[in-house]
Design an enzyme around this catalytic site. Structure first.
Site, PDB file in Angstrom:
ATOM      1  N   TYR A   1     -10.545   0.977  -0.338  1.00 36.99           N
ATOM      2  CA  TYR A   1     -10.506   1.599   0.986  1.00 36.99           C
ATOM      3  C   TYR A   1      -9.098   1.986   1.416  1.00 36.99           C
ATOM      4  O   TYR A   1      -8.919   2.669   2.428  1.00 36.99           O
ATOM      5  CB  TYR A   1     -11.135   0.662   2.027  1.00 36.99           C
ATOM      6  N   ARG A   2      -8.097   1.549   0.652  1.00 36.34           N
ATOM      7  CA  ARG A   2      -6.704   1.943   0.874  1.00 36.34           C
ATOM      8  C   ARG A   2      -6.023   1.936  -0.484  1.00 36.34           C
ATOM      9  O   ARG A   2      -6.442   1.241  -1.403  1.00 36.34           O
ATOM     10  CB  ARG A   2      -5.964   0.960   1.798  1.00 36.34           C
TER      11      ARG A   2
ATOM     12  N   TYR B   1       0.810  -1.210   0.000  1.00 37.87           N
ATOM     13  CA  TYR B   1       0.000   0.000   0.000  1.00 37.87           C
ATOM     14  C   TYR B   1       0.846   1.265   0.000  1.00 37.87           C
ATOM     15  O   TYR B   1       0.332   2.354   0.236  1.00 37.87           O
ATOM     16  CB  TYR B   1      -0.917   0.022   1.224  1.00 37.87           C
TER      17      TYR B   1
END
Length: 521
Positions: A477-478, A96
């Site tokens: 969501y990320r 991420y």
């Protein structure tokens, strides 16, 4: 005193003279040995797995404070000289972000605050099941502490867990695999250094002498903890967490389904069990191409260009014993509770008329069941790093759209993701993680970063995934640093304006992680 020769990069918008003066002040705060400069010492902090030039994420310096007071002093200096800082907990957010999350796109050469020396477990209450941690604490460190002190509490952790930070993972709203796997839900109380140097203790932490900081989330007035997750509004220096009491009985299990189309029925079978808390932890539906990297190299079945062909995948499934979908879940409680719930689960599988169910009795010690069983009780492992060996070349991005826990959604998402990935030459390495009512569809876009064409295709593929899923009402969501603006746009202009309003109010000089989550100054 830091010399100009030691400085490889100057933060954007800061003069060299101002930055050297700031470095001298930083040295006075944390000590010269805790201020890192120079290309050799900084390169590890901007090693990326994204399809981007690492130098675009180069860091100007790294500061390693040892206390909240030092962080307060650092941000005051940053305000004075206009130096931007990017806080990082243990700096291992591989899929991420960058190695240390050193900067955001369009905001080059920020200074990293590395919390590796703020790694104290400040308190664990064995009776209440709470912990108070600094951001440099790792999951492994917390588990070791509990075991060394014979405290019967379990830790919920993400998959590659040992080197990650509970504070960092929770702030990025990560998830785990025990019944406490919704990590932000199990967070209680923060200490936050604001951009002006003030220290905020949220909820009951603001009450002098309070003993309920780690047990009551809400306090009085607006709930503030949420605005410090996935944001750049402050720097979290302490966090409270709830830990799970060790259950008397634990029964992990695995269900193997042979066909890609089975995913629809699987979700609809599991959702009622999850909502009724018969299965209290997040259920994982791992595709065959997610299972495989944990135990075999891709080259065993396909070593060519482009996406792995369907016939090679089918041969791999047959010879290795993978299902098209591989379901992992567990039961917790007293032996009597587990026995009753086990019958409910097995009856549901029988009614479905498909799927083979296995337990530790059949699969104990075998991979990938072994590491999944460990995860669901908070066991430490790094097994999923096998994903990075699948294609080789060091490129990886997580694409994680969220949807409702309905079987009909899975075929739509899986088909769309596979088409886009295959179009650009990549495999569908995906899994669904099912919560109470939602599903996180986690896909690892694996590519060869040493190959210029592969890297270019990976960037185009990620951008297309975000856009095409957005058109259908899905959003992640990320995301990693290179795509934060594109993802932020998915959530609409009003949300972006509100975030910017909060940023300007709390950090008017824009010194904390400018650009993170698409939030500018």
């Amino acid at each position: 005193m830091t010399t100009a020769r030691e400085v490889a990069h100057i933060p954007d918008g800061v003069t060299k003279e101002a930055f050297l003066a700031a470095l001298a002040r930083f040295e006075a705060i944390v000590g010269a040995h805790n201020v890192l400069t120079g290309e050799e010492r900084l390169t590890p902090y901007y090693k990326t797995m994204m399809p981007a030039d690492d130098t675009d994420y180069a860091t100007s310096a790294v500061l390693q404070p040892t206390s909240t007071e030092q962080v307060q002093a650092i941000v005051k200096v940053c305000n004075e000289f206009g130096v931007p800082v990017w806080p990082t907990s243990t700096g291992r957010n591989f899929g991420y972000g960058t190695y240390a999350q050193g900067t955001a796109k369009g905001h080059r050469h920020q200074v990293v605050i590395d919390f590796r020396h703020m790694n104290r477990i400040l308190e664990v209450d064995a009776e209440l099941g709470t912990a108070l941690l600094e951001p440099g604490v790792t999951y492994q460190q917390l588990v070791d502490y509990l075991e060394a002190n014979d405290i019967p509490l379990w830790v919920s952790c993400p998959a590659p867990s040992a080197i990650a930070s509970p504070v960092g993972n929770t702030l990025d709203r990560g998830v785990g695999y025990t019944p406490y796997g919704e990590h932000f839900m199990m967070q209680c109380g923060m200490e936050v250094v604001l951009a002006n140097g003030d220290v905020l203790r949220t909820a009951m932490g603001g009450v002098e002498g309070s003993n309920s900081w780690q047990v009551f989330k809400w306090g009085f007035g607006p709930y503030l903890d949420g605005i410090f997750t996935q944001s750049n509004f402050g720097i979290v220096t302490k966090m409270g967490l709830w830990l799970m009491p060790k259950p008397p009985a634990y029964k992990p299990f695995y269900i193997r389904f042979p066909d890609d189309e089975d995913i629809t029925a699987i979700v609809d079978m599991m959702r009622p069990l999850r909502m009724a808390n018969i299965i209290p932890n997040a259920v994982v539906f791992a595709h065959a191409l997610w299972e495989a990297p944990a135990v075999i190299p891709r080259s065993k079945y396909y070593d060519g260009k482009g996406a792995m062909p369907k016939d090679a995948i089918e041969r791999m499934k047959t010879e290795e014993g993978f299902g098209a979908w591989n379901v992992y879940a567990a039961l917790y409680g007293t032996p009597e509770q587990v026995e009753v719930n086990w019958k409910i689960v097995t009856d549901a599988v029988k009614r479905l008329g498909k799927g083979e169910i296995f337990t530790e009795a059949e699969l104990g010690g075998k991979e990938p069941f072994n590491y999944r069983a460990a995860l669901m009780r908070g066991g430490m492992n790094l097994q999923e790093f096998g994903l990075y060996r699948w294609r080789g070349g060091g490129g990886s991005m997580w694409f994680a759209p969220v949807t409702v826990a309905k079987g009909s959604e899975t075929l739509t998402q899986t088909k769309l993701a596979t088409e886009i990935l295959n179009k650009w030459g990549f495999d569908y390495c995906g899994e669904y993680i099912v919560g109470m009512r939602d599903m996180h569809h986690v896909i690892d876009l694996l590519f060869d970063k040493t190959d210029e064409e592969d890297t270019k295709n990976a960037h185009a593929c990620m951008s297309e995934l975000i856009e095409e899923f957005r058109k259908r009402g899905y959003a992640v969501y990320r995301t990693n640093n290179a795509f934060m603006d594109q993802v932020a746009d998915c959530y609409g202009p009003v949300q972006r304006r509100i975030n910017q309003t909060l940023k300007r109010a709390l950090d008017p000089n824009g010194i904390i992680a400018p650009g993170k989550s698409g939030i500018g100054a």
